[in-house]
Motif scaffolding. Structure first.
Motif, PDB file in Angstrom:
ATOM      1  N   LEU A 165      49.448  61.905  38.161  1.00  0.00           N
ATOM      2  CA  LEU A 165      49.711  60.959  39.399  1.00  0.00           C
ATOM      3  C   LEU A 165      48.822  59.706  38.215  1.00  0.00           C
ATOM      4  CD1 LEU A 165      51.286  61.404  42.634  1.00  0.00           C
ATOM      5  CD2 LEU A 165      52.385  61.842  40.669  1.00  0.00           C
ATOM      6  N   ARG A 166      49.726  58.510  38.410  1.00  0.00           N
ATOM      7  CA  ARG A 166      48.597  57.236  38.153  1.00  0.00           C
ATOM      8  C   ARG A 166      48.198  56.705  39.417  1.00  0.00           C
ATOM      9  NH1 ARG A 166      45.237  56.505  34.588  1.00  0.00           N
ATOM     10  NH2 ARG A 166      45.910  56.847  32.601  1.00  0.00           N
ATOM     11  N   GLY A 167      47.573  56.476  40.147  1.00  0.00           N
ATOM     12  CA  GLY A 167      47.633  56.106  41.193  1.00  0.00           C
ATOM     13  C   GLY A 167      47.661  54.134  40.952  1.00  0.00           C
ATOM     14  N   ASP A 168      47.565  53.448  42.316  1.00  0.00           N
ATOM     15  CA  ASP A 168      47.421  52.022  42.325  1.00  0.00           C
ATOM     16  C   ASP A 168      45.689  51.300  41.326  1.00  0.00           C
ATOM     17  OD1 ASP A 168      49.953  51.838  43.089  1.00  0.00           O
ATOM     18  OD2 ASP A 168      48.698  51.670  44.854  1.00  0.00           O
ATOM     19  N   ASN A 169      44.741  52.124  41.426  1.00  0.00           N
ATOM     20  CA  ASN A 169      43.883  51.825  41.246  1.00  0.00           C
ATOM     21  C   ASN A 169      43.330  51.489  39.892  1.00  0.00           C
ATOM     22  OD1 ASN A 169      43.248  49.380  43.347  1.00  0.00           O
ATOM     23  ND2 ASN A 169      42.446  51.668  43.976  1.00  0.00           N
ATOM     24  N   GLY A 170      44.406  53.193  39.010  1.00  0.00           N
ATOM     25  CA  GLY A 170      44.359  53.697  37.984  1.00  0.00           C
ATOM     26  C   GLY A 170      43.671  54.430  37.306  1.00  0.00           C
ATOM     27  N   GLU A 171      43.970  55.222  39.220  1.00  0.00           N
ATOM     28  CA  GLU A 171      43.083  56.990  39.000  1.00  0.00           C
ATOM     29  C   GLU A 171      43.985  57.563  39.025  1.00  0.00           C
ATOM     30  OE1 GLU A 171      44.258  55.645  43.006  1.00  0.00           O
ATOM     31  OE2 GLU A 171      43.148  54.540  41.322  1.00  0.00           O
ATOM     32  N   ILE A 172      43.390  58.694  37.877  1.00  0.00           N
ATOM     33  CA  ILE A 172      44.885  59.750  37.505  1.00  0.00           C
ATOM     34  C   ILE A 172      44.198  60.669  38.640  1.00  0.00           C
ATOM     35  CG2 ILE A 172      45.155  61.635  35.847  1.00  0.00           C
ATOM     36  CD1 ILE A 172      43.996  59.654  33.799  1.00  0.00           C
ATOM     37  N   TRP A 173      45.782  61.068  39.724  1.00  0.00           N
ATOM     38  CA  TRP A 173      45.760  62.352  40.449  1.00  0.00           C
ATOM     39  C   TRP A 173      46.845  63.739  39.722  1.00  0.00           C
ATOM     40  CZ3 TRP A 173      43.473  61.789  45.129  1.00  0.00           C
ATOM     41  CH2 TRP A 173      43.015  60.440  45.183  1.00  0.00           C
ATOM     42  N   TYR A 174      45.632  64.967  40.070  1.00  0.00           N
ATOM     43  CA  TYR A 174      46.357  66.087  40.091  1.00  0.00           C
ATOM     44  C   TYR A 174      46.823  66.624  40.760  1.00  0.00           C
ATOM     45  CZ  TYR A 174      43.974  65.220  35.004  1.00  0.00           C
ATOM     46  OH  TYR A 174      43.872  65.132  34.016  1.00  0.00           O
ATOM     47  N   VAL A 175      47.803  66.797  41.409  1.00  0.00           N
ATOM     48  CA  VAL A 175      48.958  67.307  42.183  1.00  0.00           C
ATOM     49  C   VAL A 175      49.253  68.416  42.096  1.00  0.00           C
ATOM     50  CG1 VAL A 175      50.288  67.169  44.163  1.00  0.00           C
ATOM     51  CG2 VAL A 175      48.973  65.408  43.646  1.00  0.00           C
TER      52      VAL A 175
END
Length: 366
Positions: A201-211
């Motif tokens: 996922l690409r968060g609102d602040n540009g971070e990438i989440w690996y879920v």
């Protein structure tokens, strides 16, 4: 007779020479004929067994290859039929809102790839075991070892198995896809990659989440169907409601006719009425159906236009309940008396106001 006398009588032993070495024996024609006869007899005794094993292995391989091709084609036709069934719903409004053609194509490709891989693994694995059994190889230790290894891997990698199964069902049920904005509970953002084990996922602040798919307990898809833009307008309780509604209707009609808002709005902007009435304010709710993921953009633009229209129409907007008037802090010196000259002991006023001291007694002599 001693040993030395015997050796002297025998004389010196001749040293070996190259000419005295034994020459290799050349096989004769009779030996070759005998070996050929033995080999032919051995082949004659076992050729039927070899032929039976070879034919059995060939039959297993041919059947496995044909079955694999048939199953893969059946899966492909099943996926194509599912696509045609869903395409028949595209004419309706709901079918056009739920999923698009490209998203459906990607989903069908993923499902077909998983099913074909599973079918190929099962067919090839079964054929390999049958071939080993044809060669009279005892499969009991192999199967027992595989069972024990499977149990050990199942206990050690249970999270991996959970993630994989969750990913498979997620793809089959089409819970979300690439480009969707989702709320997965542990993280939220735009889906940039979907895997059988991990979703990125690409968060609102540009971070990438690996879920990990096994950790997701709920999914909120904000990109399927349509979104809702809700704006609450708080006006003073003394305002004319008919004037407020007429102004909001004018703003809604004008915004719905302009570009690009006419494409983002999938329905007319509606004034739903009073949402709440307070002592000195009223809340009027405005709502509209928008393109998925564009509700915040429409809400910001709608607030901007409503504020400008209300200012032009002289309609007062308040921020909910009226804030209490802040009282000025009390002066700590208000209760104190003004400075007095009598507080200074050396001042003339203080000396004049002080009581007179009694005269000192005088001593008399007789």
């Amino acid at each position: 007779m001693s040993l030395s006398a015997v050796l002297l009588a025998a004389g010196p032993s001749p040293s070996p020479t190259p000419s005295d070495t034994e020459t290799p024996r050349v096989p004769s024609l009779q030996d070759a004929q005998e070996k050929a006869t033995n080999a032919a007899g051995w082949v004659e005794q076992n050729w039927s067994t070899w032929l039976a094993i070879g034919l059995r292995v060939l039959l297993i391989v041919v059947i496995a290859a044909v079955l694999r091709v048939v199953v893969r084609r059946a899966i492909t036709k099943l996926i194509d039929r599912m696509n045609r069934t869903v395409q028949s719903v595209d004419g309706s409004a709901l079918g056009g809102l739920l999923v698009n053609v490209e998203r459906r194509r990607q989903r069908s490709q993923a499902i077909g790839s998983v099913l074909r891989s599973v079918a190929s693994f099962l067919i090839i694995g079964t054929a390999a075991l049958m071939v080993l059994g044809t060669f009279q190889i005892n499969l009991a230790p192999l199967l027992a070892s595989a069972g024990v290894a499977g149990v050990a891997i199942g206990f050690g990698a249970r999270n991996l198995v959970t993630d994989f199964l969750s990913g498979v069902f997620m793809i089959l049920e089409d819970q979300y896809g690439v480009g969707d904005t989702i709320d997965a509970g542990v993280a939220s953002g735009e889906v940039i990659e979907v895997g059988l084990r991990v979703t990125k996922l690409r968060g609102d602040n540009g971070e990438i989440w690996y879920v990990r798919n096994g950790e997701v307990k709920r999914i909120g898809n904000l990109s399927q169907g349509w979104a809702t833009a809700n704006v609450d307008v708080t006006v003073h309780s003394g305002e004319d409601l008919d004037k407020v509604k007429a102004t909001l209707d004018e703003v809604a009609e004008k915004m719905g006719a302009e570009e690009p808002w006419n494409e983002l709005l999938w329905g007319p902007i509606e004034v739903l009425g009073l949402d709440s009435v307070l002592l000195d304010s009223m809340v009027v709710r405005v709502s509209a159906k928008t393109m998925p993921g564009k509700s915040l953009t429409v809400e910001r633009e709608l607030r901007w236009r409503i504020k400008r229209a209300f200012d032009a129409a002289d309609i007062r907007i308040v921020g909910g309940a009226t804030a209490p008037v802040e009282e000025q802090p009390a002066d700590p010196t208000a209760g104190m008396a003004a400075p007095s000259v009598y507080a200074n002991a050396t001042s003339p006023q203080s000396a004049a106001a002080s009581p007179l001291a009694p005269p000192a007694p005088t001593s008399t002599t007789k």
